[in-house]
Design an enzyme around this catalytic site. Structure first.
Site, PDB file in Angstrom:
ATOM      1  N   ASP A  46       0.847  -1.207   0.000  1.00  0.00           N
ATOM      2  CA  ASP A  46       0.000   0.000   0.000  1.00  0.00           C
ATOM      3  C   ASP A  46       0.879   1.252   0.000  1.00  0.00           C
ATOM      4  O   ASP A  46       0.376   2.373  -0.076  1.00  0.00           O
ATOM      5  CB  ASP A  46      -1.027  -0.007   1.146  1.00  0.00           C
ATOM      6  CG  ASP A  46      -0.403  -0.047   2.524  1.00  0.00           C
ATOM      7  OD1 ASP A  46       0.836  -0.149   2.630  1.00  0.00           O
ATOM      8  OD2 ASP A  46      -1.159   0.011   3.528  1.00  0.00           O
ATOM      9  N   SER A  47       2.208   1.062   0.009  1.00  0.00           N
ATOM     10  CA  SER A  47       3.138   2.175  -0.219  1.00  0.00           C
ATOM     11  C   SER A  47       2.862   2.808  -1.579  1.00  0.00           C
ATOM     12  O   SER A  47       3.336   3.911  -1.844  1.00  0.00           O
ATOM     13  CB  SER A  47       4.586   1.671  -0.153  1.00  0.00           C
ATOM     14  OG  SER A  47       4.764   0.530  -0.972  1.00  0.00           O
ATOM     15  N   ASP A  85      -1.025  -6.210  -0.253  1.00  0.00           N
ATOM     16  CA  ASP A  85      -1.328  -5.566   1.028  1.00  0.00           C
ATOM     17  C   ASP A  85      -2.826  -5.361   1.193  1.00  0.00           C
ATOM     18  O   ASP A  85      -3.519  -4.985   0.238  1.00  0.00           O
ATOM     19  CB  ASP A  85      -0.673  -4.173   1.062  1.00  0.00           C
ATOM     20  CG  ASP A  85       0.486  -4.101   2.035  1.00  0.00           C
ATOM     21  OD1 ASP A  85       0.594  -4.969   2.915  1.00  0.00           O
ATOM     22  OD2 ASP A  85       1.285  -3.155   1.905  1.00  0.00           O
ATOM     23  N   LYS A 115      -1.038  -9.397   2.933  1.00  0.00           N
ATOM     24  CA  LYS A 115      -0.292  -8.917   4.102  1.00  0.00           C
ATOM     25  C   LYS A 115      -1.169  -7.941   4.862  1.00  0.00           C
ATOM     26  O   LYS A 115      -1.875  -7.135   4.253  1.00  0.00           O
ATOM     27  CB  LYS A 115       1.010  -8.226   3.682  1.00  0.00           C
ATOM     28  CG  LYS A 115       1.797  -7.645   4.877  1.00  0.00           C
ATOM     29  CD  LYS A 115       3.188  -7.237   4.493  1.00  0.00           C
ATOM     30  CE  LYS A 115       3.287  -5.907   3.820  1.00  0.00           C
ATOM     31  NZ  LYS A 115       2.755  -4.754   4.585  1.00  0.00           N
ATOM     32  N   GLU A 117      -1.276  -5.465   8.697  1.00  0.00           N
ATOM     33  CA  GLU A 117      -0.467  -4.904   9.783  1.00  0.00           C
ATOM     34  C   GLU A 117      -1.108  -5.182  11.137  1.00  0.00           C
ATOM     35  O   GLU A 117      -2.335  -5.168  11.265  1.00  0.00           O
ATOM     36  CB  GLU A 117      -0.313  -3.391   9.586  1.00  0.00           C
ATOM     37  CG  GLU A 117       0.400  -3.036   8.291  1.00  0.00           C
ATOM     38  CD  GLU A 117       0.589  -1.534   8.093  1.00  0.00           C
ATOM     39  OE1 GLU A 117       0.309  -0.743   9.025  1.00  0.00           O
ATOM     40  OE2 GLU A 117       1.031  -1.153   6.997  1.00  0.00           O
ATOM     41  N   GLU A 184       9.384  -4.319  10.628  1.00  0.00           N
ATOM     42  CA  GLU A 184       9.763  -3.007  10.087  1.00  0.00           C
ATOM     43  C   GLU A 184      10.197  -2.059  11.200  1.00  0.00           C
ATOM     44  O   GLU A 184       9.558  -1.981  12.252  1.00  0.00           O
ATOM     45  CB  GLU A 184       8.582  -2.388   9.304  1.00  0.00           C
ATOM     46  CG  GLU A 184       8.921  -0.982   8.798  1.00  0.00           C
ATOM     47  CD  GLU A 184       7.995  -0.426   7.722  1.00  0.00           C
ATOM     48  OE1 GLU A 184       7.067  -1.154   7.283  1.00  0.00           O
ATOM     49  OE2 GLU A 184       8.196   0.734   7.329  1.00  0.00           O
TER      50      GLU A 184
HETATM   51  O1  KIV Z   1       3.524  -1.071   1.691  1.00  0.00           O
HETATM   52  C1  KIV Z   1       4.659  -1.547   1.602  1.00  0.00           C
HETATM   53  O2  KIV Z   1       5.365  -1.360   0.600  1.00  0.00           O
HETATM   54  C2  KIV Z   1       5.146  -2.331   2.719  1.00  0.00           C
HETATM   55  C3  KIV Z   1       6.597  -2.678   2.751  1.00  0.00           C
HETATM   56  C4  KIV Z   1       7.426  -1.479   2.949  1.00  0.00           C
HETATM   57  C5  KIV Z   1       6.899  -3.733   3.742  1.00  0.00           C
HETATM   58  O3  KIV Z   1       4.409  -2.672   3.584  1.00  0.00           O
END
Ligand code: KIV
Length: 267
Positions: A46-47, A85, A115, A117, A184
């Site tokens: 989600d970056s 994510d 993924k 959090e 992280e």
């Molecule tokens: O959103 C993302 O790119 C991430 C990574 C930095 C682990 O969660």
């Protein structure tokens, strides 16, 4: 080289003591390049909210955004495992919501894992998702979706109390049934201890060299995104510089009527 990386293969890599490579990817072209270069996991992070959409943080990213980008990445990869994510508020409201939304990432976008959090607070959710066949990668320590609670992108696990909290989160994620966990923004000795204790692989970002694997945001490591660069980023290339030179050359040649030449024209 292994033909197709699967979830069990990622777990076996830890058992064999092989380091796991992971980079973010958000589109078809990058996915192809990273996959052909032999990266094990393509994380549709989600970056993308920051490096693709130009937002201040990851909070505005939607599930539809994630599905759109994951579809493009899946089309570009042959070998790597694609992990998508789960964006903010797509899994925290209820276990049912988490299963349904993760299911969309697997069904509609063809991700192979998701993924999310959080640690202790997410253990039961991870358990439910895993029970119904959705592989989950955990993410503990500096979790960017909690930026407002942390008061910024702050290293986690520094004092005794915080250290114990990160420990509890990492153990909870494993107990829930995650197949791997991102560590992280935490002291390297803490990440090393957690890596030694967990049977699932740890993928570090700003967590030192002892993790079972490493992940970086592709725009950071290639020098494409330079709004801010965290200490843990190593810049392996200056693509901003390469692109700027190429674009300026193009503009100059157009203005000087040197492009297109005969070789780029039709008779
Ligand atoms: O959103 C993302 O790119 C991430 C990574 C930095 C682990 O969660």
């Amino acid at each position: 080289m292994i033909e197709k990386i699967t979830v069990p293969e990622i777990v076996k890599m830890k058992q064999r003591g092989e380091k796991i490579t992971c980079l973010t990817a958000y589109d078809y072209s990058f996915a192809r390049i990273l996959d052909e270069a032999g990266i094990d996991i393509l994380l549709v992070g989600d970056s993308l909210g920051c490096v693709v959409q130009g937002r201040e943080n990851t909070l505005p990213v939607t599930l539809d955004d994630m599905i759109y980008h994951t579809r493009a990445v899946v089309r570009g990869r042959k070998r790597a495992l694609v992990v998508a994510d789960m964006p903010f508020l797509s899994y925290q409201v209820s276990k049912e919501q988490a299963v349904q939304n993760a299911g969309r990432l697997l069904q509609e976008a063809r991700a192979e894992a998701v993924k999310l959090e959080g640690g202790v607070a997410m253990r039961d959710t991870i358990m439910k998702m895993t029970e119904v066949g959705i592989p989950v990668m955990g993410h503990v320590g500096l979790t960017p979706q909690s930026i407002h609670r942390f008061g910024g992108y702050k290293i986690q696990g520094k004092g005794k109390i915080q250290r114990e909290a990160v420990w509890r989160d990492a153990l909870a994620v494993e107990e829930g049934g995650s197949f791997a966990v991102v560590l992280e923004g935490m002291p390297k000795d803490l990440a090393a201890e957690i890596t030694g204790r967990l049977s699932i692989p740890t993928i570090g970002i700003g967590a030192g060299a002892q993790c079972d694997g490493q992940v970086l945001v592709i725009h950071d490591m290639l020098g494409l995104f330079q709004d801010f660069t965290p200490k843990f980023v190593k810049r392996y290339a200056d693509l901003k510089g390469v692109i700027t030179t190429a674009v300026k050359d193009f503009a100059r040649e157009v203005r000087e009527q040197k492009f297109p030449g005969e070789e780029h024209s039709f008779k």
